[in-house]
Design a protein around this motif. Sequence first.
Motif, short mmCIF file in Angstrom:
data_model
loop_
_atom_site.label_atom_id
_atom_site.label_comp_id
_atom_site.label_asym_id
_atom_site.label_seq_id
_atom_site.Cartn_x
_atom_site.Cartn_y
_atom_site.Cartn_z
N ALA A 31 48.54 31.27 38.39
CA ALA A 31 49.66 32.01 38.99
C ALA A 31 50.36 32.89 37.97
O ALA A 31 50.72 34.03 38.26
CB ALA A 31 50.64 31.03 39.62
N VAL A 32 50.55 32.37 36.77
CA VAL A 32 51.19 33.16 35.70
C VAL A 32 50.34 34.37 35.35
O VAL A 32 50.85 35.49 35.22
CB VAL A 32 51.46 32.27 34.46
CG1 VAL A 32 51.84 33.12 33.26
CG2 VAL A 32 52.53 31.25 34.77
N ILE A 33 49.04 34.17 35.21
CA ILE A 33 48.16 35.28 34.87
C ILE A 33 48.14 36.31 35.99
O ILE A 33 48.18 37.52 35.75
CB ILE A 33 46.75 34.76 34.55
CG1 ILE A 33 46.78 33.96 33.25
CG2 ILE A 33 45.75 35.90 34.46
CD1 ILE A 33 45.50 33.18 32.98
N TRP A 36 51.34 38.30 35.91
CA TRP A 36 51.32 39.22 34.78
C TRP A 36 50.45 40.44 35.09
O TRP A 36 50.84 41.59 34.84
CB TRP A 36 50.81 38.49 33.54
CG TRP A 36 50.64 39.34 32.33
CD1 TRP A 36 51.55 40.20 31.80
CD2 TRP A 36 49.48 39.44 31.51
NE1 TRP A 36 51.03 40.81 30.68
CE2 TRP A 36 49.75 40.36 30.48
CE3 TRP A 36 48.24 38.82 31.53
CZ2 TRP A 36 48.83 40.68 29.51
CZ3 TRP A 36 47.32 39.14 30.56
CH2 TRP A 36 47.62 40.06 29.57
N LEU A 37 49.28 40.21 35.66
CA LEU A 37 48.40 41.33 36.00
C LEU A 37 49.01 42.20 37.11
O LEU A 37 48.87 43.43 37.08
CB LEU A 37 47.02 40.81 36.44
CG LEU A 37 46.17 40.23 35.32
CD1 LEU A 37 44.91 39.60 35.91
CD2 LEU A 37 45.81 41.29 34.30
N ILE A 39 52.27 42.68 37.70
CA ILE A 39 53.35 43.46 37.09
C ILE A 39 52.77 44.60 36.27
O ILE A 39 53.26 45.73 36.32
CB ILE A 39 54.25 42.55 36.23
CG1 ILE A 39 55.03 41.61 37.14
CG2 ILE A 39 55.20 43.37 35.37
CD1 ILE A 39 55.74 40.48 36.41
N PHE A 40 51.71 44.32 35.52
CA PHE A 40 51.07 45.36 34.72
C PHE A 40 50.54 46.49 35.61
O PHE A 40 50.72 47.67 35.31
CB PHE A 40 49.93 44.76 33.90
CG PHE A 40 49.17 45.76 33.10
CD1 PHE A 40 49.68 46.30 31.95
CD2 PHE A 40 47.92 46.19 33.53
CE1 PHE A 40 48.99 47.23 31.21
CE2 PHE A 40 47.21 47.13 32.80
CZ PHE A 40 47.74 47.65 31.65
N ALA A 41 49.90 46.12 36.72
CA ALA A 41 49.35 47.13 37.62
C ALA A 41 50.44 48.00 38.24
O ALA A 41 50.31 49.22 38.34
CB ALA A 41 48.53 46.45 38.73
N ILE A 42 51.55 47.36 38.62
CA ILE A 42 52.67 48.12 39.21
C ILE A 42 53.27 49.07 38.18
O ILE A 42 53.54 50.24 38.48
CB ILE A 42 53.73 47.15 39.76
CG1 ILE A 42 53.19 46.42 40.98
CG2 ILE A 42 55.02 47.88 40.08
CD1 ILE A 42 54.04 45.27 41.45
N ARG A 43 53.46 48.60 36.95
CA ARG A 43 54.02 49.46 35.90
C ARG A 43 53.08 50.63 35.59
O ARG A 43 53.54 51.76 35.38
CB ARG A 43 54.27 48.65 34.64
CG ARG A 43 55.43 47.67 34.78
CD ARG A 43 55.70 46.94 33.51
NE ARG A 43 56.07 47.89 32.48
CZ ARG A 43 56.03 47.64 31.18
NH1 ARG A 43 55.62 46.47 30.75
NH2 ARG A 43 56.39 48.54 30.30
#
Length: 55
Positions: A31-33, A36-37, A39-43
């Motif tokens: 779930a953490v990974i 993180w992925l 959030i990275f994709a949205i940014r």
Amino acid sequence: MLFLVAALMLLGVVLGTVAHAPLTFTAVAAAVIAAWLGIFAIRERHGRRRHPSAN
């Protein structure tokens, strides 16, 4: 080709470790990974819309 072999060996070690970890720990880590992925994709998506490439 050597990079591919090293990546597959690392994947095998990680999957072997996950097989011995408790299910709750594995689920929390997944779930953490995933968060993180996400959030990275949205940014990345928002960053590319604001600053178009010069190509």
